[in-house]
Design an enzyme around this catalytic site. Structure first.
Site, PDB file in Angstrom:
ATOM      1  CG  ASN A   1      -1.885  -1.151   1.093  1.00 24.68           C
ATOM      2  OD1 ASN A   1      -1.808  -1.686  -0.083  1.00 24.68           O
ATOM      3  ND2 ASN A   1      -2.469  -1.429   2.232  1.00 24.68           N
TER       4      ASN A   1
ATOM      5  CG  HIS B   1       3.730  -1.747  -5.037  1.00 24.93           C
ATOM      6  ND1 HIS B   1       2.821  -2.680  -5.045  1.00 24.93           N
ATOM      7  CD2 HIS B   1       4.709  -2.618  -5.579  1.00 24.93           C
ATOM      8  CE1 HIS B   1       3.139  -3.651  -5.579  1.00 24.93           C
ATOM      9  NE2 HIS B   1       4.398  -3.906  -5.914  1.00 24.93           N
TER      10      HIS B   1
HETATM   11  P1  NAD Z   1      -6.007  -6.300  -4.657  1.00 26.88           P
HETATM   12  O1  NAD Z   1      -6.792  -5.208  -4.808  1.00 26.88           O
HETATM   13  O2  NAD Z   1      -5.268  -7.090  -5.833  1.00 26.88           O
HETATM   14  O3  NAD Z   1      -6.509  -7.241  -3.630  1.00 26.88           O
HETATM   15  C1  NAD Z   1      -6.877  -7.002  -2.477  1.00 26.88           C
HETATM   16  C2  NAD Z   1      -7.265  -8.190  -1.683  1.00 26.88           C
HETATM   17  O4  NAD Z   1      -8.012  -8.164  -0.497  1.00 26.88           O
HETATM   18  C3  NAD Z   1      -8.506  -8.909  -2.344  1.00 26.88           C
HETATM   19  O5  NAD Z   1      -8.173 -10.416  -2.447  1.00 26.88           O
HETATM   20  C4  NAD Z   1      -9.767  -8.748  -1.500  1.00 26.88           C
HETATM   21  O6  NAD Z   1     -10.902  -9.767  -1.545  1.00 26.88           O
HETATM   22  C5  NAD Z   1      -9.396  -8.647  -0.107  1.00 26.88           C
HETATM   23  N1  NAD Z   1      -9.809  -7.696   0.684  1.00 26.88           N
HETATM   24  C6  NAD Z   1     -10.748  -6.526   0.472  1.00 26.88           C
HETATM   25  N2  NAD Z   1     -11.038  -5.930   1.604  1.00 26.88           N
HETATM   26  C7  NAD Z   1     -10.759  -6.668   2.595  1.00 26.88           C
HETATM   27  C8  NAD Z   1     -10.979  -6.647   4.043  1.00 26.88           C
HETATM   28  N3  NAD Z   1     -11.560  -5.610   4.669  1.00 26.88           N
HETATM   29  N4  NAD Z   1     -10.274  -7.686   4.807  1.00 26.88           N
HETATM   30  C9  NAD Z   1      -9.769  -8.549   4.109  1.00 26.88           C
HETATM   31  N5  NAD Z   1      -9.567  -8.745   2.684  1.00 26.88           N
HETATM   32  C10 NAD Z   1      -9.998  -7.895   2.141  1.00 26.88           C
HETATM   33  O7  NAD Z   1      -4.977  -5.609  -3.781  1.00 26.88           O
HETATM   34  P2  NAD Z   1      -3.332  -5.796  -3.678  1.00 26.88           P
HETATM   35  O8  NAD Z   1      -2.963  -7.403  -3.502  1.00 26.88           O
HETATM   36  O9  NAD Z   1      -2.574  -5.118  -2.741  1.00 26.88           O
HETATM   37  O10 NAD Z   1      -2.534  -5.581  -5.006  1.00 26.88           O
HETATM   38  C11 NAD Z   1      -3.203  -4.137  -5.730  1.00 26.88           C
HETATM   39  C12 NAD Z   1      -2.018  -3.053  -5.988  1.00 26.88           C
HETATM   40  O11 NAD Z   1      -2.633  -1.827  -5.787  1.00 26.88           O
HETATM   41  C13 NAD Z   1      -0.860  -3.052  -4.827  1.00 26.88           C
HETATM   42  O12 NAD Z   1       0.325  -3.153  -5.577  1.00 26.88           O
HETATM   43  C14 NAD Z   1      -0.883  -1.772  -4.239  1.00 26.88           C
HETATM   44  O13 NAD Z   1       0.170  -0.944  -4.201  1.00 26.88           O
HETATM   45  C15 NAD Z   1      -2.145  -0.950  -5.030  1.00 26.88           C
HETATM   46  N6  NAD Z   1      -3.152  -0.300  -4.148  1.00 26.88           N
HETATM   47  C16 NAD Z   1      -2.927   0.385  -2.914  1.00 26.88           C
HETATM   48  C17 NAD Z   1      -4.130   0.792  -2.232  1.00 26.88           C
HETATM   49  C18 NAD Z   1      -3.627   1.702  -0.922  1.00 26.88           C
HETATM   50  O14 NAD Z   1      -2.474   2.201  -0.770  1.00 26.88           O
HETATM   51  N7  NAD Z   1      -4.589   1.472   0.016  1.00 26.88           N
HETATM   52  C19 NAD Z   1      -5.367   0.769  -2.824  1.00 26.88           C
HETATM   53  C20 NAD Z   1      -5.382   0.183  -3.934  1.00 26.88           C
HETATM   54  C21 NAD Z   1      -4.375  -0.348  -4.725  1.00 26.88           C
END
Ligand code: NAD
Length: 282
Positions: A112, A129
């Site tokens: 994140n 990231h």
């Molecule tokens: P992803 O979106 O690919 O997967 C998220 C996972 O978390 C999914 O399997 C989903 O089912 C699960 N999930 C969602 N809410 C949940 C909860 N409350 N409790 C438990 N599980 C939950 O995310 P990723 O694997 O981190 O990959 C996405 C890329 O996007 C990363 O590289 C990240 O850098 C970036 N990203 C970051 C943010 C942030 O900084 N918050 C937000 C979106 C994307």
């Protein structure tokens, strides 16, 4: 579920070096959408994902145009960053910070960019990231606080892109875009943590983005020698997994399906992680 929470608490207490790997799922309860979850940014807008693949090339080809575009308007990542500025940590982030304070959790490696682990009080965080509140020089790798740069002023004065004060070349946000290498320092320190840990707690990631998704796979390949008694009464050394891998996620992931994780606690990180920390406190 309660049985699995108790099992996780026991596993954490019995481990010497626990690390956590986190993804966008841990921050959805802070109001930041994930990418590939049910209501994810890419799930709702696949075109935006295709466009995001060009961002890094855009910076390399024309850093000034890249920054002008960025400051001009809205992009999916730009909107994500705006949302991140207002977001607050949720009980999942606080539970990990608490586990660190208790001396159990040694490091969080997060995908994140939202800085919420740090805001919750975690001290040892590797932003795999990047971090939305920093800029980074692609040459020397130094990070600079976003607040140190008045980007709007640079734009008005025609002085974009922002420059590295050391190398005098164009700098970009610290956020790692598709196709951009993971910064060397983070890559090295993440490897060190993965090679050191004996328990990995993986929270809220679909585990499909590489090279981050390699980390649990590397850990799974590590073996230790354990003495075991065989029928004749002799003790023999045998190979055993060096790491226990626990997933806390809304649903199964490739790590669950491929047997990389030992078990999945299915549900919300904001619900489950505080329960694990609470169980350990008991
Ligand atoms: P992803 O979106 O690919 O997967 C998220 C996972 O978390 C999914 O399997 C989903 O089912 C699960 N999930 C969602 N809410 C949940 C909860 N409350 N409790 C438990 N599980 C939950 O995310 P990723 O694997 O981190 O990959 C996405 C890329 O996007 C990363 O590289 C990240 O850098 C970036 N990203 C970051 C943010 C942030 O900084 N918050 C937000 C979106 C994307």
């Amino acid at each position: 579920m309660q049985k699995l929470i108790e099992r996780a608490a026991r596993d954490l207490i019995g481990s010497q070096y626990v690390i956590a790997l986190t993804g966008a799922g841990i921050s959805t309860e802070s109001g930041i959408p994930d990418f590939r979850g049910a209501n994810g940014i890419w799930t709702r807008n696949p075109e935006a994902e295709r466009e995001a693949y060009h961002t890094y090339q855009r910076f390399k080809a024309d850093a000034r145009g890249y920054w002008e575009e960025k400051l001009r308007g809205s992009s999916v990542i730009g909107d994500l960053v705006k949302g991140v500025e207002k977001a607050k940590p949720n009980p999942g982030h606080y539970a990990l910070a608490k586990l660190e304070k208790m001396g159990i959790l040694k490091c969080v490696i997060t995908q994140n960019i939202d800085n919420l682990h740090q805001k919750a009080g975690s001290k040892h965080v590797l932003d795999y990231h990047g971090n939305a509140f920093k800029l980074r020089c692609p040459k020397c790798g130094n990070r600079f606080d976003l607040k140190e740069y008045d980007l709007e002023k640079l734009k008005d004065e025609g002085k974009l892109p922002p420059l590295c004060p050391i190398c005098k070349i164009a700098i970009k946000e610290d956020i790692v875009h598709f196709g951009e290498p993971i910064p060397q320092d983070i890559l090295k320190r993440s490897w060190e943590e993965v090679l050191k840990c004996d328990l990995m707690l993986i929270c809220g990631t679909s585990a499909v983005v590489y090279p981050f998704a390699e980390l649990p796979r590397i850990a799974r390949q590590r073996k230790i020698e354990k003495e075991g008694k065989i029928e004749s009464g002799l003790y023999l050394a045998r190979q055993a997994p060096a790491v226990t891998i626990i997933e806390v996620n809304a649903g199964p992931t490739p790590l669950t399906h491929e047997g990389i994780s030992d078990y999945l606690i299915q549900g919300k990180t904001g619900d489950i992680l505080p329960k694990i920390a609470g169980e350990i406190e008991k």
